[in-house]
Design a protein around this motif. Sequence first.
Motif, short mmCIF file in Angstrom:
data_model
loop_
_atom_site.label_atom_id
_atom_site.label_comp_id
_atom_site.label_asym_id
_atom_site.label_seq_id
_atom_site.Cartn_x
_atom_site.Cartn_y
_atom_site.Cartn_z
N PHE A 1 -17.28 80.93 32.61
CA PHE A 1 -17.42 79.90 33.64
C PHE A 1 -16.31 78.86 33.52
O PHE A 1 -15.69 78.47 34.51
N ILE A 2 -16.05 78.41 32.30
CA ILE A 2 -15.02 77.39 32.07
C ILE A 2 -13.64 77.95 32.45
O ILE A 2 -12.85 77.27 33.10
N ASP A 3 -13.36 79.21 32.07
CA ASP A 3 -12.09 79.82 32.44
C ASP A 3 -11.94 79.90 33.96
O ASP A 3 -10.88 79.60 34.51
N GLY A 4 -13.00 80.29 34.64
CA GLY A 4 -12.98 80.36 36.10
C GLY A 4 -12.79 79.00 36.74
O GLY A 4 -12.05 78.85 37.71
N LEU A 5 -13.43 77.99 36.19
CA LEU A 5 -13.31 76.64 36.71
C LEU A 5 -11.89 76.11 36.53
O LEU A 5 -11.32 75.51 37.45
N GLU A 6 -11.30 76.36 35.36
CA GLU A 6 -9.92 75.94 35.12
C GLU A 6 -8.96 76.65 36.08
O GLU A 6 -8.05 76.03 36.63
N THR A 7 -9.17 77.93 36.31
CA THR A 7 -8.32 78.68 37.24
C THR A 7 -8.46 78.14 38.65
O THR A 7 -7.47 77.96 39.35
N ALA A 8 -9.69 77.86 39.07
CA ALA A 8 -9.92 77.30 40.41
C ALA A 8 -9.25 75.95 40.55
O ALA A 8 -8.67 75.64 41.61
N LEU A 9 -9.28 75.13 39.52
CA LEU A 9 -8.64 73.82 39.56
C LEU A 9 -7.13 73.96 39.71
O LEU A 9 -6.50 73.26 40.50
N ILE A 10 -6.55 74.88 38.95
CA ILE A 10 -5.10 75.11 39.05
C ILE A 10 -4.73 75.59 40.44
O ILE A 10 -3.78 75.10 41.05
N ILE A 11 -5.49 76.54 40.98
CA ILE A 11 -5.21 77.05 42.32
C ILE A 11 -5.35 75.93 43.35
O ILE A 11 -4.54 75.79 44.26
N SER A 12 -6.39 75.11 43.20
CA SER A 12 -6.60 74.00 44.12
C SER A 12 -5.42 73.04 44.10
O SER A 12 -4.97 72.57 45.14
N MET A 13 -4.92 72.74 42.90
CA MET A 13 -3.78 71.83 42.79
C MET A 13 -2.52 72.45 43.41
O MET A 13 -1.76 71.76 44.09
N LEU A 14 -2.33 73.75 43.23
CA LEU A 14 -1.17 74.41 43.82
C LEU A 14 -1.25 74.43 45.34
O LEU A 14 -0.26 74.18 46.02
N LEU B 1 -36.21 90.72 16.23
CA LEU B 1 -36.26 89.51 17.04
C LEU B 1 -35.04 88.62 16.79
O LEU B 1 -34.48 88.04 17.72
N GLN B 2 -34.62 88.53 15.54
CA GLN B 2 -33.43 87.73 15.21
C GLN B 2 -32.18 88.34 15.83
O GLN B 2 -31.33 87.62 16.36
N ILE B 3 -32.07 89.65 15.81
CA ILE B 3 -30.93 90.33 16.44
C ILE B 3 -30.92 90.07 17.94
O ILE B 3 -29.87 89.77 18.52
N ALA B 4 -32.08 90.16 18.58
CA ALA B 4 -32.17 89.91 20.02
C ALA B 4 -31.80 88.46 20.33
O ALA B 4 -31.08 88.19 21.31
N GLU B 5 -32.26 87.53 19.52
CA GLU B 5 -31.94 86.11 19.72
C GLU B 5 -30.44 85.86 19.56
O GLU B 5 -29.83 85.15 20.37
N ASP B 6 -29.85 86.46 18.54
CA ASP B 6 -28.41 86.31 18.32
C ASP B 6 -27.61 86.90 19.48
O ASP B 6 -26.61 86.32 19.91
N LYS B 7 -28.05 88.05 19.97
CA LYS B 7 -27.37 88.69 21.11
C LYS B 7 -27.44 87.80 22.34
O LYS B 7 -26.44 87.62 23.05
N ASN B 8 -28.60 87.22 22.60
CA ASN B 8 -28.74 86.31 23.75
C ASN B 8 -27.84 85.09 23.60
O ASN B 8 -27.25 84.62 24.57
N PHE B 9 -27.76 84.56 22.39
CA PHE B 9 -26.89 83.41 22.15
C PHE B 9 -25.44 83.76 22.42
O PHE B 9 -24.71 83.00 23.07
N LEU B 10 -24.99 84.92 21.94
CA LEU B 10 -23.61 85.34 22.17
C LEU B 10 -23.33 85.56 23.65
O LEU B 10 -22.26 85.21 24.15
N ASN B 11 -24.30 86.14 24.36
CA ASN B 11 -24.13 86.34 25.80
C ASN B 11 -24.02 85.01 26.53
O ASN B 11 -23.20 84.85 27.43
N SER B 12 -24.84 84.04 26.15
CA SER B 12 -24.79 82.72 26.77
C SER B 12 -23.45 82.05 26.50
O SER B 12 -22.86 81.44 27.39
N ASP B 13 -22.97 82.17 25.28
CA ASP B 13 -21.68 81.59 24.91
C ASP B 13 -20.55 82.24 25.71
O ASP B 13 -19.66 81.56 26.20
N ALA B 14 -20.60 83.56 25.87
CA ALA B 14 -19.58 84.27 26.63
C ALA B 14 -19.65 83.88 28.10
O ALA B 14 -18.61 83.71 28.75
#
Length: 71
Positions: free
Chosen positions: A32-45, A14-27
């Motif tokens: 999402f943040i990388d995509g948002l930053e890229t979209a912002l840069i493209i929008s500005m260009l 159960l701890q392994i499954a919880e840790d895996k879910n946490f890592l997936n959420s973090d990834a």
Amino acid sequence: MVKMMVAIERQNLLQIAEDKNFLNSDADLDSFIDGLETALIISMLVEDDTNEFMHPGETPQGIRKFTLGGE
């Protein structure tokens, strides 16, 4: 003794499954943040390219922008 080992093993799984879910959420959040930053840069260009052919203070539709400076 066997029941105790099974309980510990189950807790570890159960701890392994919880840790895996946490890592997936973090990834997912990082992605999402990388995509948002890229979209912002493209929008500005795109905005810079669009504004290149307009008079200062005008939008692509030709409507005057109102600025705080009163221009």
